[in-house]
Scaffold this active site. Structure first.
Site, mmCIF file in Angstrom:
data_model
loop_
_atom_site.group_PDB
_atom_site.id
_atom_site.type_symbol
_atom_site.label_atom_id
_atom_site.label_comp_id
_atom_site.label_asym_id
_atom_site.label_seq_id
_atom_site.Cartn_x
_atom_site.Cartn_y
_atom_site.Cartn_z
ATOM 1 N N ASN A 183 11.567 -9.484 -52.652
ATOM 2 C CA ASN A 183 12.465 -8.302 -51.722
ATOM 3 C C ASN A 183 11.813 -7.849 -50.579
ATOM 4 O OD1 ASN A 183 15.599 -8.527 -52.421
ATOM 5 N ND2 ASN A 183 14.293 -9.049 -54.559
ATOM 6 N N GLU A 184 11.480 -7.800 -49.552
ATOM 7 C CA GLU A 184 10.150 -7.234 -48.626
ATOM 8 C C GLU A 184 10.898 -5.542 -48.460
ATOM 9 O OE1 GLU A 184 7.719 -8.258 -48.446
ATOM 10 O OE2 GLU A 184 7.088 -10.713 -48.500
#
Length: 660
Positions: A183-184
């Site tokens: 989850n950037e």
């Protein structure tokens, strides 16, 4: 007290840490600046074992109730110690995983699930193949699913987690972008399992596993932040100084989609598990005077004053009583009576670290110098983890030691062969082939060997595949030749170069073997042969490939074996940095000024390592070339001294003394 101050912050022996974690921390002090609970362990190994035992206790508790234990698992370097301890408990203590159902966080996409770079392969290799978990209870995202089916696949993965009521426990690492799973930055709190594009920094961090950035997949399947939030308990682990800045952001700053890990502040049962280096930037570690009383010894006094100077942008001798009182340092004033007394003490302390004589100045008063005046000409042994760390990190000091007539030896601990790009090897191969075709040689099989190497590199080698023995030998010779050229340039004699080729490194893969007795004995033998009065070794253990840390561990163990021998009574050990990080100014105990001419000379020595320029596959997280990094760090250190009101230099190489 003086010996205590000299001891290096972060040494392997936890009894010698400047910052000693304790189980007796006052919880209010512990969390005053931190928005989530965080426990700091002396070493990553101890932290990993604690996490493993938390998992084991949960598995046993669920088994007693005949309930499944649903675990969310992570990959990468961070959880390796956890999995190793779980495997040990299974084999030695009978811990069973038959009631465990696992869901992994993520997988690269697209990715062959049997590839050595896949997380499917990783999980089998480090955990699943060594425990009794039923295969149908293992869930790892499928990197081979078609693009057309990816949406439905992710929905089904999410639904399967929900069917078990969510995860009982999720373990996490944290990326340098602040990502959890993949989850950037930009990921939303309610995001679910999905396909996501990887951040450029994340891909650079993974480049070492894929033999180059261009081979790293650009996307991944990942559980969402919302999926992770369904876990009843979350444990996030971080090891090493490279994670310290993002750990501080996640723990001490507000929630933001730019740091997805900060969302965990909303979780009802979350815990950070850190080692000392990864906690280095936390307020309670870096500025403990802001959270409570401090035992004001030389180390903490210097650290506090340097911090205050940087915060107020003032030189040391211009700090006032008000500056101290307004910034949480009134306790320090109470100890010393006035800003003047503290300022003079710290100014002199910093000034005494600066020396143009890294081997000691002959016939001089050395009472306030970092090194001894006698013996005037010392035997010096410089350990270099890779064949270029010596000139990158202390090239100016190395030349100064040679010029000042010390007997300087350099020991290259590893061959560094995996850091030679295939294109670079092909360039050398073309030369050798042309040479063999135009000259008479006694190597009857040389053409066939050349052809075998050529076919492998140009036609047969698949991405990430391990090099053949002959290719590795060739790449080792390339790096050895470059090291010799650099040493000739700084005036070192070839007979004083020692290529140790420590066995732990020679796997042909990014993943190395554990340090072994043979590695340590090779170092012991060299120490006993040279009997140095000075040892220099790499202290930048945040090398993203881990080699520097293992090389230091080998030196450390060797020093423990020889420390009672007579020659060791007259031996100082100095730690350098430069390839991956630099010492903080408040830690430096010997600062060697480098003139503009010497800095240019150092650059030219580094440039002798041509295979480590643009084409090197393991440049790490910094996009600059090594000579650029080195010069920037050396100049920055000099600038920091200048800002504190000390002399202005072009550049400075810095060292910390290690007490054996």
């Amino acid at each position: 007290m003086e010996n205590q101050i000299l001891q290096f912050r972060g040494e392997l022996d936890e009894a010698k840490l400047y910052y000693q974690p304790s189980d007796e921390f006052d919880k209010t002090v512990k969390t005053r600046y931190e928005k989530m609970p965080a426990d700091i362990f002396a070493t990553a190994e101890k932290g990993a074992k604690w996490v493993a035992h938390e998992i084991a206790n949960l598995i046993k508790e669920k088994a007693e109730k005949n309930d499944p234990c649903v675990l969310g698992l992570a990959t990468g370097a961070t959880p390796l110690g956890v999995y190793a301890e779980l495997v040990r408990m299974h084999k030695e203590e009978g811990l069973s995983f038959k009631n465990v159902i696992t869901f992994n966080l993520d997988e690269y996409y697209p990715m062959n699930n049997k590839s050595a770079q896949s997380y499917n392969y990783y999980m089998d290799d480090v955990l699943f193949n060594h425990i009794d978990i039923p295969r149908d209870q293992i869930n790892v995202p499928d990197g081979e699913v078609s693009k057309e089916g990816i949406f439905n696949y992710c929905s089904e993965y999410e639904a399967k987690i929900d069917s078990f009521g969510g995860l009982d426990m999720q373990i996490l690492g944290i990326g340098r972008t602040g990502h959890i799973g993949f989850n950037e930055p930009g990921s939303q709190l309610d995001s679910k399992t999905r396909l996501i594009m990887l951040d450029a920094l994340t891909r650079r961090d993974a480049a070492k596993d894929f033999n180059g950035l261009n081979k790293v997949p650009k996307a991944a399947i990942t559980m969402g932040v919302g999926t992770i939030f369904k876990a009843k308990r979350v444990i996030l682990m971080a090891w090493g100084e490279g994670k310290a800045p993002i750990v501080k952001k996640a723990l001490e700053e507000g929630q933001s989609d730019s740091v997805p890990a900060s969302y965990l502040q909303r979780h009802s049962d979350v815990q950070f598990v850190l080692d000392v280096p990864s906690a280095n930037e936390l307020t309670r570690v870096k500025q403990p005077w802001l959270v409570g009383s401090v035992e004001w010894d030389r180390y903490w006094i210097r650290k506090a004053v340097v911090w205050l100077c940087n915060k107020l942008e003032k030189p040391v001798l211009k700090l006032t009583n008000r500056d101290y009182n307004d910034n949480g340092l009134s306790e320090l004033l109470a100890w010393y009576g006035s800003a003047y007394e503290v300022n003079i003490k710290v100014f002199n302390d910093l000034q005494h670290t600066i020396t143009g004589w890294p081997g000691g100045k002959p016939n001089a008063d050395d009472s306030n110098r970092p090194e001894r005046a006698e013996p005037a000409q010392k035997k010096v042994l410089v350990f270099s983890p890779h064949p270029d760390d010596d000139v990158i990190s202390m090239g100016g000091t190395l030349k100064r030691l040679v010029d000042q007539s010390h007997e300087v030896h350099v020991a290259y601990q590893t061959s560094g062969n995996i850091a030679v790009a295939d294109d670079e090897a092909i360039r050398f191969l073309s030369f050798v082939k042309s040479f063999a075709q135009t000259h008479d040689t006694n190597e009857g099989n040389l053409p066939s060997v050349i052809e075998d190497i050529r076919k492998f590199l140009l036609e047969n080698k698949s991405p990430g595949e391990m090099d053949t023995v002959e290719v590795r030998r060739m790449k080792s010779l390339i790096r050895r030749g470059e090291a010799k050229a650099a040493c000739r340039f700084v005036g070192l004699r070839s007979k004083n170069l020692h290529f140790l080729d420590l066995p732990f490194y020679e796997t042909g893969k990014v993943k190395k073997n554990p340090l072994g007795k043979e590695d340590v004995q090779i170092i012991v033998n060299l120490l006993r042969k040279v009997k140095p009065q000075q040892i220099f070794a790499a202290g930048d253990w945040s090398d993203p490939h881990g080699t520097h840390r293992v090389c230091w561990e080998g030196i450390y163990q060797a020093l423990q074996i020889v420390k009672d021998e007579e020659w060791m009574e007259d031996c100082y050990v100095w730690l350098y940095r430069g390839a991956w990080q630099e010492w903080d100014l408040d830690e430096i105990q010997m600062a060697v000024p480098i003139s503009p001419e010497e800095l240019q000379h150092k650059r030219n020595a580094i440039l002798r390592h041509q295979s480590q320029m643009e084409s090197a596959p393991y440049m790490g997280n910094d996009s600059r070339l090594f000579w650029q990094r080195s010069e920037a760090r050396n100049r920055a250190t000099a600038n920091l001294f200048n800002k504190l009101g000390l002399a202005e230099y072009e550049a400075i190489e810095a060292f910390v003394r290690f007490i054996v």
